[in-house]
Design an enzyme around this catalytic site. Sequence first.
Site, PDB file in Angstrom:
ATOM      1  CE  LYS A  55       3.049   0.575  10.335  1.00  0.00           C
ATOM      2  NZ  LYS A  55       1.778   0.553   9.480  1.00  0.00           N
TER       3      LYS A  55
ATOM      4  CD  GLU B 211       0.616   3.933   9.660  1.00  0.00           C
ATOM      5  OE1 GLU B 211       0.848   3.286  10.762  1.00  0.00           O
ATOM      6  OE2 GLU B 211       1.053   3.322   8.486  1.00  0.00           O
TER       7      GLU B 211
ATOM      8  CE  LYS C 259       5.292   2.189   5.709  1.00  0.00           C
ATOM      9  NZ  LYS C 259       4.113   2.600   4.726  1.00  0.00           N
TER      10      LYS C 259
ATOM     11  CG  HIS D  96       6.794  -3.851   9.235  1.00  0.00           C
ATOM     12  ND1 HIS D  96       6.397  -5.022   9.393  1.00  0.00           N
ATOM     13  CD2 HIS D  96       5.780  -2.909   9.491  1.00  0.00           C
ATOM     14  CE1 HIS D  96       4.906  -4.972   9.468  1.00  0.00           C
ATOM     15  NE2 HIS D  96       4.803  -3.702   9.723  1.00  0.00           N
TER      16      HIS D  96
ATOM     17  CG  HIS E 199      -0.896  -5.616   4.184  1.00  0.00           C
ATOM     18  ND1 HIS E 199      -0.509  -4.630   5.275  1.00  0.00           N
ATOM     19  CD2 HIS E 199      -0.597  -4.875   2.946  1.00  0.00           C
ATOM     20  CE1 HIS E 199       0.102  -3.821   4.835  1.00  0.00           C
ATOM     21  NE2 HIS E 199       0.138  -3.547   3.366  1.00  0.00           N
TER      22      HIS E 199
ATOM     23  CD  GLU F 175       2.020  -5.379   7.812  1.00  0.00           C
ATOM     24  OE1 GLU F 175       1.716  -4.862   8.815  1.00  0.00           O
ATOM     25  OE2 GLU F 175       2.597  -4.656   6.691  1.00  0.00           O
TER      26      GLU F 175
ATOM     27  CB  SER G 202      -0.880   0.049   1.355  1.00  0.00           C
ATOM     28  OG  SER G 202      -0.151   0.137   2.384  1.00  0.00           O
TER      29      SER G 202
ATOM     30  CD  GLU H 270      -0.487  -1.859   9.063  1.00  0.00           C
ATOM     31  OE1 GLU H 270      -0.150  -1.459  10.175  1.00  0.00           O
ATOM     32  OE2 GLU H 270      -0.041  -1.657   7.820  1.00  0.00           O
TER      33      GLU H 270
ATOM     34  CG  ASP I 215       2.560   5.065   5.669  1.00  0.00           C
ATOM     35  OD1 ASP I 215       3.537   5.192   5.105  1.00  0.00           O
ATOM     36  OD2 ASP I 215       2.060   3.843   5.632  1.00  0.00           O
TER      37      ASP I 215
ATOM     38  CG  ASP J 105      -1.850   1.818   8.550  1.00  0.00           C
ATOM     39  OD1 ASP J 105      -2.623   2.816   7.942  1.00  0.00           O
ATOM     40  OD2 ASP J 105      -0.875   1.622   8.028  1.00  0.00           O
TER      41      ASP J 105
HETATM   42  O1  LIG Z   1       1.088   1.147   5.208  1.00  0.00           O
HETATM   43  C1  LIG Z   1       1.910   0.706   6.085  1.00  0.00           C
HETATM   44  O2  LIG Z   1       1.908   1.209   7.006  1.00  0.00           O
HETATM   45  C2  LIG Z   1       2.856  -0.423   5.399  1.00  0.00           C
HETATM   46  C3  LIG Z   1       3.542  -1.273   6.800  1.00  0.00           C
HETATM   47  O3  LIG Z   1       2.436  -1.821   7.488  1.00  0.00           O
HETATM   48  O4  LIG Z   1       2.091  -1.399   4.636  1.00  0.00           O
HETATM   49  P1  LIG Z   1       3.000  -1.463   3.274  1.00  0.00           P
HETATM   50  O5  LIG Z   1       4.575  -1.913   3.465  1.00  0.00           O
HETATM   51  O6  LIG Z   1       2.292  -2.243   2.340  1.00  0.00           O
HETATM   52  O7  LIG Z   1       2.855  -0.058   2.597  1.00  0.00           O
HETATM   53 MG   LIG Z   2       0.482   2.720   6.677  1.00  0.00          MG
END
Ligand SMILES: O=C(O)[C@@H](CO)OP(=O)(O)O
Ligand SMILES: [Mg+2]
Length: 419
Positions: A389, A286, A338, A366, A157, A207, A43, A166, A313, A245
Amino acid sequence: MSITVRSVQALEILDSRGRPTLATTVTTSKGASFRAGVPSGASTGSGEAVELRDRDPARYGGAGVLTATANVNGAINDALAGQEFSDLAQLDQTLIALDGTDNKSALGANAIIGVSMAAARAFAATADLALWQYLTPAGVTPALPAPHFNVVNGGAHAPNKLDFQEFMLAPLGLPSYAEAVRAGAEVYAALKARLGKAGHATGLGDEGGFAPDLDRPEEVLETIVAAITDAGYTPGTDGVAIALDPAASEFYRDGSYHVAGQTLSSDDMIGYYASVVAQFPIWSIEDGLAEDDDDGWVRLTQTLGAKIQLVGDDNFVTNPTIIAEAVRRGVANAALIKVNQIGTVTETLEALTVCRDAGYAAMISHRSGETEDSFIADLAVGSGCGQIKSGAPARGERVAKYNRLLEIAAQNPDLPYRR
Ligand SMILES: O=C(O)[C@@H](CO)OP(=O)(O)O
Ligand SMILES: [Mg+2]
């Protein structure tokens, strides 16, 4: 302390979703080698540094990383081999200049970040420091972070009906990192038992969280609160709280949010969050709104920012310039961090500095596609940001980070645990 690079090499390996990614090795002139595994998101924010993927339908579902791998072994190795670098910032700057684009699309963020992470390890070892010590900026107190365990997976996911991506356990009330991990693992087990008893599937999402075919977020939240109690903990910031999230960009289409069969406006979503925050022990949300719903984000922050943590994010993409502008506009009060979203360790540290200076919180994260690399555990400690996280307290690629933190905690009994 400087390093001289002898060679930089990359190898195509598999990530936790069974898709190709890179394992990158930096070897110094002294013959010591340092390795890094490159994570990959599903995502993704549209402003992320570009992950190069080969569209070869015959290979791994059309998503190989041969070009990114070749860029490490070719252009990057040619530019770095034999060169001396006084610090990581200089090495990362060389990579940024070699790429020459503002989103790392020439060489690939996946090519660049692996080199940057492996080089950080080389600098740490050369200075005889643990990675977390090397990553601690001057004036910052390192600390063990509060873990955020993603125990129910939906959205991009998991193949279930759940739109929110999440649902995380945040054991904020536990007195130490090790006890927070134990609480997370115990609630995870209690949740599995409770879901099973209610006849829900206990298969896992990307995850490591359960992926039951529930569609109403409230039903998931009720089940998690019950599992926290089943495991003998108090739901809430005194015990085990919840972080969400929703990854709202994924269910935002044509100016509306599509959740559990309903079509909602930004203000409907804000009202919805206010109501679930009043009913459940949610301490952090988030990506509650989509990355391009900037006005909605300002209103969300005005409505809930004094009560809970609001984390950017997809809209922030670990970009120091974007986060600085968001601070000015009053968007969110925390940033997700990230490393592969921005593409170098140095720029990641800059994003953390912007947060620190602005009084914004930060959560190290992660990606949904991971390797066994535990770099982000050290980054979380070194940044002193107090939050990480890394998915469920299960599955090797997720627990590699939690276990590295247990190791750091055991080796450094004086490190504070910051929540
Ligand atoms: O959205 C998020 O925060 C991430 C990690 O949990 O997902 P992805 O790595 O798929 O972007
Ligand atoms: Mg996110």
